[in-house]
Design a protein around this motif. Structure first.
Motif, PDB file in Angstrom:
ATOM      1  N   SER A 136       0.869  -1.180   0.000  1.00 16.32           N
ATOM      2  CA  SER A 136       0.000   0.000   0.000  1.00 16.32           C
ATOM      3  C   SER A 136       0.901   1.223   0.000  1.00 16.32           C
ATOM      4  CB  SER A 136      -0.870   0.032   1.255  1.00 16.32           C
ATOM      5  OG  SER A 136      -1.607  -1.148   1.344  1.00 16.32           O
ATOM      6  N   GLU A 143      -3.941   7.172  -2.633  1.00 19.73           N
ATOM      7  CA  GLU A 143      -3.393   5.856  -2.305  1.00 19.73           C
ATOM      8  C   GLU A 143      -3.322   5.006  -3.567  1.00 19.73           C
ATOM      9  OE1 GLU A 143      -2.950   5.273   1.061  1.00 19.73           O
ATOM     10  OE2 GLU A 143      -3.775   7.266   1.500  1.00 19.73           O
ATOM     11  N   ARG A 144      -2.338   4.125  -3.624  1.00 15.46           N
ATOM     12  CA  ARG A 144      -2.334   3.116  -4.677  1.00 15.46           C
ATOM     13  C   ARG A 144      -1.726   1.835  -4.128  1.00 15.46           C
ATOM     14  NH1 ARG A 144       2.570   3.263  -8.792  1.00 15.46           N
ATOM     15  NH2 ARG A 144       4.118   4.458  -7.613  1.00 15.46           N
ATOM     16  N   SER A 145      -1.905   0.780  -4.889  1.00 14.70           N
ATOM     17  CA  SER A 145      -1.419  -0.508  -4.454  1.00 14.70           C
ATOM     18  C   SER A 145      -0.546  -1.071  -5.575  1.00 14.70           C
ATOM     19  CB  SER A 145      -2.652  -1.375  -4.176  1.00 14.70           C
ATOM     20  OG  SER A 145      -2.251  -2.681  -3.954  1.00 14.70           O
ATOM     21  N   GLU A 164       5.917   9.745  -2.320  1.00 15.22           N
ATOM     22  CA  GLU A 164       5.208   8.504  -2.015  1.00 15.22           C
ATOM     23  C   GLU A 164       5.885   7.738  -0.866  1.00 15.22           C
ATOM     24  OE1 GLU A 164       2.565   6.989  -5.695  1.00 15.22           O
ATOM     25  OE2 GLU A 164       4.688   6.415  -5.820  1.00 15.22           O
TER      26      GLU A 164
END
Lengths: 287, 161
Positions: A136, A143-145, A164
């Motif tokens: 994560s 947010e990104r995965s 990030e």
């Protein structure tokens, strides 16, 4: 140690904004077991250290049979190593963290830090790739995965963009008939960097090997998957001849370099030996 | 810029003004005047600087001094069985010849204490696993391991750490 400015952001948003504002000289500090060495040995020019330990919620660790394993960026290697659920359901990861540095180091070092350092030989990465883990990431735009497998672009380099921060790891739940293994090959038993690391995660299912993922460390610019070896074994009843063929495929998929720890040829040979052994252990393992 | 940091070292609360880029090891040895904790490699490889921080053994060379704010630190200076009496672990290191030059000894004793608190009945291989991050260049570790096992045996007979 070279002087630096020190910050204690209280939230991810604040940490991310600081990273953007301070630029390339800013580094996230969690465990510090790599960062402080790099500062002391002047391997990296760091003008700002951002201690993220004051950010709430990053030290959580949870396991659920349906959800799998999740842990935050502040969870130490030692906590993973001694966690009952990890020992039982993710023996590959438990083995890998127990072989990282010393207990003193593991009491400080975080697994997320080991991932973000992006060393091709990092012990925690192959088991996480084999288990299809995802990261994560919190950034300035949300947010990104990212799959651990897709996170690395080269030695010490990742897909992380400015601002990030990796906030945690999620590992899918193990199948009822799963088998996992990690073998670290080195010149000595402890305080060692892997010469070769091989992780296997498989689901025996009905065929004997319904699904399999094999990840190799220290034999390419990033940790890699041995996809051809996997394809040979997937859905097949594994016998010694097939396993030897898969081990040969894994050797051919690796692109090791020669360095102070081992020659390229030796590393490639060991990929064959260890792939065979690791698949064998995973096939025998009973969760 | 220096920060005011208060920590409890060997049961005594101390307050020190330290810059953020000073390690706990340097703070203990210089500002704290506790030179029993040794600086070997200074990069987390040798374990000579091992102290117990909030119950966990760590390399003090890889901890920032300011991170010790509010922490409880145990160093070799705090280990004794009473006034002028060696600590049980120290006694066993003497009995078994577990020290030669002695430079690694404070770190190994702190690591041993942390091990025995967690596991008072370790096997030889558990002892070796626990002290893997404490490097001794004089010995073959055999006498060190003997000393740790002897301390564990006394512990089981009712002595305390």
């Amino acid at each position: 140690m070279r002087p630096f400015e020190y910050h204690e952001p209280k939230s991810l948003a604040e940490a991310s904004a600081l990273l953007c504002a301070l630029g390339a000289g800013a580094s996230i500090f969690a465990g510090g077991t790599d960062l402080l060495v790099e500062i002391k040995e002047e391997l990296r020019s760091v003008s700002h250290v951002l201690n993220i330990k004051k950010i709430e919620g990053l030290d959580a660790l949870s396991f659920d049979k349906a959800e799998g394993l999740s842990f935050g960026a502040l969870v130490t290697a030692r906590r993973i190593e001694t966690d009952a659920a990890v020992l039982r359901h993710y023996p590959n990861l438990a083995t890998a963290v127990s072989l990282l540095g010393s207990i003193q180091v593991r009491n400080r070092a975080t697994v997320v830090g080991n991932i973000c350092r992006a060393s091709p030989s990092a012990d925690t990465i192959p088991p996480l790739i084999a288990d299809a883990a995802t990261l994560s990431i919190h950034g300035p735009t949300g947010e990104r995965s990212v799959a651990v497998e897709d996170f690395f672009t080269g030695p010490g380099r990742t897909v992380l963009k400015a601002g990030e921060i990796v906030t945690g790891v999620h590992v899918p739940p193990p199948a009822a008939t799963s088998g996992k293994a990690y073998i670290k090959h080195g010149r000595r038993k402890a305080m060692e960097l892997a010469t070769v690391g091989v992780a296997v995660s498989l689901d025996r299912g009905r065929s004997g090997c319904d699904e399999i993922r094999i990840a190799l460390g220290a034999v390419a610019a990033t940790p890699i998957r041995a996809r051809k070896a996997e394809a040979l074994l997937r859905g097949r009843a594994i016998d010694p001849a097939l396993l030897a063929e898969a081990a040969e495929a894994a050797m051919n998929e690796s692109t090791p370099i020669s360095n102070v720890r081992a020659s390229a040829a030796y590393r490639r040979d060991m990929v064959g030996v260890l792939t065979r052994r690791a698949v064998g252990i995973a096939l025998e393992a009973r969760p | 810029m220096k920060r005011l940091v208060s920590m409890t070292v060997n049961g005594e609360e101390i307050e020190l003004a330290i810059p953020p880029y000073r390690t706990l090891l340097d703070v203990l040895r210089n500002e704290g005047r506790l030179t029993g904790t040794k600086k070997g490699c200074d990069v987390g490889d040798c374990g000579a600087c091992t102290v117990i921080m909030d119950g966990s053994p760590v390399n003090s060379c890889l901890v920032l001094g300011i991170e010790a704010e509010g922490a409880t630190i145990e160093t070799i200076e705090g280990q004794h069985a009473g006034p002028d009496l060696p600590h049980l672990i120290q006694e066993k290191f003497m009995d078994h010849g577990g020290a030669q030059c002695g430079f690694c000894t404070p770190g190994i004793i702190m690591m041993t204490k942390a091990l025995l608190k967690e596991n008072p009945n370790p096997t030889e291989s558990e002892v070796r696993f626990a002290i893997a991050g404490n490097i001794c260049r004089c010995t073959g570790y055999a006498k060190i391991v003997d000393a740790v096992l002897a301390a564990a045996e006394d512990l089981r007979k009712g002595r305390t750490l």
